[in-house]
Motif scaffolding. Structure first.
Motif, PDB file in Angstrom:
ATOM      1  N   LEU B 272       0.831  -1.213   0.000  1.00 25.51           N
ATOM      2  CA  LEU B 272       0.000   0.000   0.000  1.00 25.51           C
ATOM      3  C   LEU B 272       0.864   1.262   0.000  1.00 25.51           C
ATOM      4  O   LEU B 272       0.447   2.303  -0.513  1.00 25.51           O
ATOM      5  CB  LEU B 272      -0.945  -0.005   1.203  1.00 25.51           C
ATOM      6  N   ASN B 273       2.071   1.161   0.584  1.00 22.80           N
ATOM      7  CA  ASN B 273       2.994   2.300   0.544  1.00 22.80           C
ATOM      8  C   ASN B 273       3.420   2.616  -0.879  1.00 22.80           C
ATOM      9  O   ASN B 273       3.502   3.778  -1.276  1.00 22.80           O
ATOM     10  CB  ASN B 273       4.240   2.008   1.387  1.00 22.80           C
ATOM     11  N   GLU B 274       3.696   1.548  -1.644  1.00 21.61           N
ATOM     12  CA  GLU B 274       4.085   1.774  -3.042  1.00 21.61           C
ATOM     13  C   GLU B 274       2.937   2.399  -3.817  1.00 21.61           C
ATOM     14  O   GLU B 274       3.135   3.285  -4.640  1.00 21.61           O
ATOM     15  CB  GLU B 274       4.493   0.447  -3.698  1.00 21.61           C
ATOM     16  N   GLY B 321      -5.343   2.382 -14.073  1.00 22.20           N
ATOM     17  CA  GLY B 321      -4.330   1.391 -13.709  1.00 22.20           C
ATOM     18  C   GLY B 321      -4.114   1.353 -12.210  1.00 22.20           C
ATOM     19  O   GLY B 321      -4.043   0.274 -11.598  1.00 22.20           O
ATOM     20  N   PHE B 322      -4.058   2.540 -11.611  1.00 24.75           N
ATOM     21  CA  PHE B 322      -3.810   2.629 -10.169  1.00 24.75           C
ATOM     22  C   PHE B 322      -4.914   1.924  -9.375  1.00 24.75           C
ATOM     23  O   PHE B 322      -4.632   1.134  -8.472  1.00 24.75           O
ATOM     24  CB  PHE B 322      -3.699   4.098  -9.746  1.00 24.75           C
ATOM     25  N   PHE B 323      -6.167   2.217  -9.694  1.00 21.26           N
ATOM     26  CA  PHE B 323      -7.245   1.640  -8.890  1.00 21.26           C
ATOM     27  C   PHE B 323      -7.380   0.136  -9.127  1.00 21.26           C
ATOM     28  O   PHE B 323      -7.807  -0.590  -8.231  1.00 21.26           O
ATOM     29  CB  PHE B 323      -8.567   2.380  -9.132  1.00 21.26           C
ATOM     30  N   ARG B 324      -6.980  -0.333 -10.304  1.00 16.22           N
ATOM     31  CA  ARG B 324      -6.952  -1.791 -10.513  1.00 16.22           C
ATOM     32  C   ARG B 324      -5.902  -2.425  -9.607  1.00 16.22           C
ATOM     33  O   ARG B 324      -6.163  -3.444  -8.961  1.00 16.22           O
ATOM     34  CB  ARG B 324      -6.642  -2.100 -11.977  1.00 16.22           C
ATOM     35  N   ASP B 325      -4.722  -1.807  -9.550  1.00 12.07           N
ATOM     36  CA  ASP B 325      -3.674  -2.334  -8.667  1.00 12.07           C
ATOM     37  C   ASP B 325      -4.116  -2.280  -7.213  1.00 12.07           C
ATOM     38  O   ASP B 325      -3.851  -3.196  -6.429  1.00 12.07           O
ATOM     39  CB  ASP B 325      -2.378  -1.518  -8.831  1.00 12.07           C
ATOM     40  N   LEU B 326      -4.787  -1.181  -6.878  1.00  7.14           N
ATOM     41  CA  LEU B 326      -5.239  -1.011  -5.491  1.00  7.14           C
ATOM     42  C   LEU B 326      -6.249  -2.097  -5.125  1.00  7.14           C
ATOM     43  O   LEU B 326      -6.227  -2.647  -4.023  1.00  7.14           O
ATOM     44  CB  LEU B 326      -5.857   0.385  -5.324  1.00  7.14           C
ATOM     45  N   ARG B 327      -7.111  -2.401  -6.077  1.00  7.75           N
ATOM     46  CA  ARG B 327      -8.123  -3.440  -5.837  1.00  7.75           C
ATOM     47  C   ARG B 327      -7.430  -4.770  -5.533  1.00  7.75           C
ATOM     48  O   ARG B 327      -7.819  -5.478  -4.604  1.00  7.75           O
ATOM     49  CB  ARG B 327      -9.004  -3.563  -7.072  1.00  7.75           C
ATOM     50  N   ARG B 328      -6.382  -5.072  -6.308  1.00  2.14           N
ATOM     51  CA  ARG B 328      -5.665  -6.327  -6.097  1.00  2.14           C
ATOM     52  C   ARG B 328      -4.978  -6.321  -4.724  1.00  2.14           C
ATOM     53  O   ARG B 328      -5.003  -7.299  -3.994  1.00  2.14           O
ATOM     54  CB  ARG B 328      -4.634  -6.522  -7.209  1.00  2.14           C
ATOM     55  N   ALA B 329      -4.410  -5.161  -4.373  1.00  2.00           N
ATOM     56  CA  ALA B 329      -3.660  -5.078  -3.113  1.00  2.00           C
ATOM     57  C   ALA B 329      -4.576  -5.161  -1.898  1.00  2.00           C
ATOM     58  O   ALA B 329      -4.141  -5.570  -0.810  1.00  2.00           O
ATOM     59  CB  ALA B 329      -2.865  -3.776  -3.072  1.00  2.00           C
ATOM     60  N   ALA B 330      -5.829  -4.766  -2.064  1.00  2.46           N
ATOM     61  CA  ALA B 330      -6.744  -4.757  -0.918  1.00  2.46           C
ATOM     62  C   ALA B 330      -7.478  -6.082  -0.775  1.00  2.46           C
ATOM     63  O   ALA B 330      -8.171  -6.308   0.218  1.00  2.46           O
ATOM     64  CB  ALA B 330      -7.750  -3.620  -1.080  1.00  2.46           C
TER      65      ALA B 330
END
Lengths: 131, 331
Positions: B272-274, B321-330
């Motif tokens: 999440l920091n990244e 792209g960011f929110f897709r990555d965020l979804r995966r990270a969460a």
């Protein structure tokens, strides 16, 4: 945005206030930094304020020329437009526009004038004249 | 307990952060903002403010106040009033009972605001924490102001009962009971996922990353040659919503990045920091867009709506792209 990139340009529209911005410190963490303003904000705020002032000044000239009533001037001065004034007073928009006609405005009842004055924070006397 | 004011970038998250701290649950403004999934984007061409469309970088008013109830096990009471007298009486009673009271107000009628920022914007939030016995003035904590302020009853009444878009109708809100420390491992991923849904899966094309593209198209259609003044008003409005109306910079992207850093720590998830770093970059892109726009308004560079539209589309791509990555990270 890094700490030292937070604009401190003394934005005049903030009138000495400072606003809280989020910026990154040397430790990489974001935290609140007080900003004295950014020229970009000043430009866009000034743009909006100037536009409202222009409308008010334009109306003032037309009041002096007898082309509109003081009501239109005060509406712009209070940073309102016809739809908003209509919502505030509960009067139809066409009725407000009709009251922009000087002959009709002069005949308005005190009750209607009070209603407009209430909406814009003015007394009836203030409402009737332009400064 | 003595009330403690703190300076925040956004009114609603600031009010809730102060209120919760007063109740014994210290939560930062960024945490209040992120935990209620307040980040968004919306381009609302139908809602007009002085003839210009509403552009929002966050969810609608009251979303933060309401959204914090569930994760914090907090019950908020909302009261609106038909008559200003009743609304004022109720506020006085609550203050007399020692309550901290949140209020929705117009900005235009608050005398302590800088003159140039007093527009008819009705969804401002302020806390009342007391009344001066001698003058009868209200003691207010306005999160976007550095210190506490006072406000005369007549002015506050006008501000609370202003009419127009998002009319506050005297709205008061205050907590019933006390908030409790949430189960962070449960509530944080849930809040983050909700934000990714808002940004990515909205069925309406004016919300989320699709809304950014929709706005880009609207900017591209502006008539830079025929009516440059109108085009400049439009793009100026976008930047005002993004930078001036208490967003902490970059249309709330920085404040949400601060939330992600806190979440990374609470959940011990460095990913999440990244992601927070990426979002800071995106926030910088928004700032750059604002800078270009302001330069065009002042004719320091030629007015070029297509260039601005392209910048927005690049931001929309990055956010997607960011929110897709965020979804995966969460997950």
């Amino acid at each position: 945005m890094l700490d030292n990139e937070v604009p401190q340009e003394g934005n005049s529209t903030l009138a000495g206030h400072r606003k809280a911005m989020y910026a990154r410190g040397t430790d990489g963490k974001l935290h609140i930094v007080q900003s004295a303003g950014w020229e970009v904000e000043e430009i866009v705020t000034r743009q909006a304020v100037d536009d409202l002032n222009r409308l008010a000044e334009d109306a003032r000239q037309r009041v002096i020329a007898g082309q509109t009533s003081a009501l239109e001037y005060h509406m712009h001065k209070a940073r309102m437009d016809v739809p908003l004034l209509s919502q505030v007073t509960g009067l139809w928009q066409w009725r407000i526009r009709r009251h922009f006609r000087p002959d009709i405005f002069h005949r308005l009842s005190d009750e209607l004038l009070r209603c407009y004055g209430e909406a814009m924070g003015l007394s009836i006397e203030q409402l009737k004249k332009v400064d | 307990m003595e009330f403690q004011h703190s300076h925040a970038s956004h009114c609603e998250s600031g009010v809730m952060s102060s209120m919760l701290r007063h109740l014994g649950l210290p939560i930062s403004e960024a945490m209040a903002f992120g935990l209620s999934s307040a980040l968004s984007f919306a381009y609302l061409p139908i809602v007009k403010i002085n003839g210009l469309p509403l552009i929002a970088y966050r969810m609608p008013p009251k979303f933060i106040i309401k959204g914090l109830q569930k994760p914090l096990g907090l019950k908020m009471r909302f009261e609106t009033f038909r008559s200003p007298e009743a609304g004022e009486r109720r506020l006085n009673d609550l203050l007399d009972a020692g309550k901290l009271v949140g209020m929705q107000t117009s900005v235009f009628w608050l005398p302590y605001m800088p003159e140039d920022l007093r527009f008819h914007f009705n969804a401002h939030n302020v806390l009342a924490y007391g009344r001066d016995t001698a003058s009868g003035d209200y003691q207010l904590s306005d999160p976007v102001v550095e210190t506490t302020v006072t406000c005369a009853p007549a002015d506050l009444r006008r501000a609370r009962f202003a009419k127009g878009v998002l009319a506050p109708k005297g709205l008061l809100y205050y907590p019933e009971g006390k908030p409790s420390e949430p189960d962070w491992a449960r509530v944080l991923p849930k809040a983050i996922k909700k934000t990714t849904r808002i940004m990515l899966d909205s069925p309406i094309p004016i919300i989320g990353t699709r809304g950014i593209r929709r706005l880009a198209n609207a900017i591209e259609r502006l008539d830079a040659q025929g009516n440059p003044a109108a085009a400049k008003m439009f793009i100026g409005q976008v930047v005002r919503m993004q930078e001036e109306i208490g967003t902490g910079g970059g249309g709330f992207r920085f404040i949400y990045a601060a939330f992600l850093q806190e979440a990374a720590e609470r959940l011990a998830r460095p990913a999440l920091n990244e992601l927070s770093d990426t979002l800071i970059d995106i926030g910088d892109d928004w700032r750059e867009f604002a800078l270009s726009t302001a330069r065009m308004i002042r004719d320091r560079e030629p007015l070029n709506p297509t260039k601005l539209a392209d910048k927005l589309r690049a931001i929309a791509d990055r956010e997607q792209g960011f929110f897709r990555d965020l979804r995966r990270a969460a997950a």
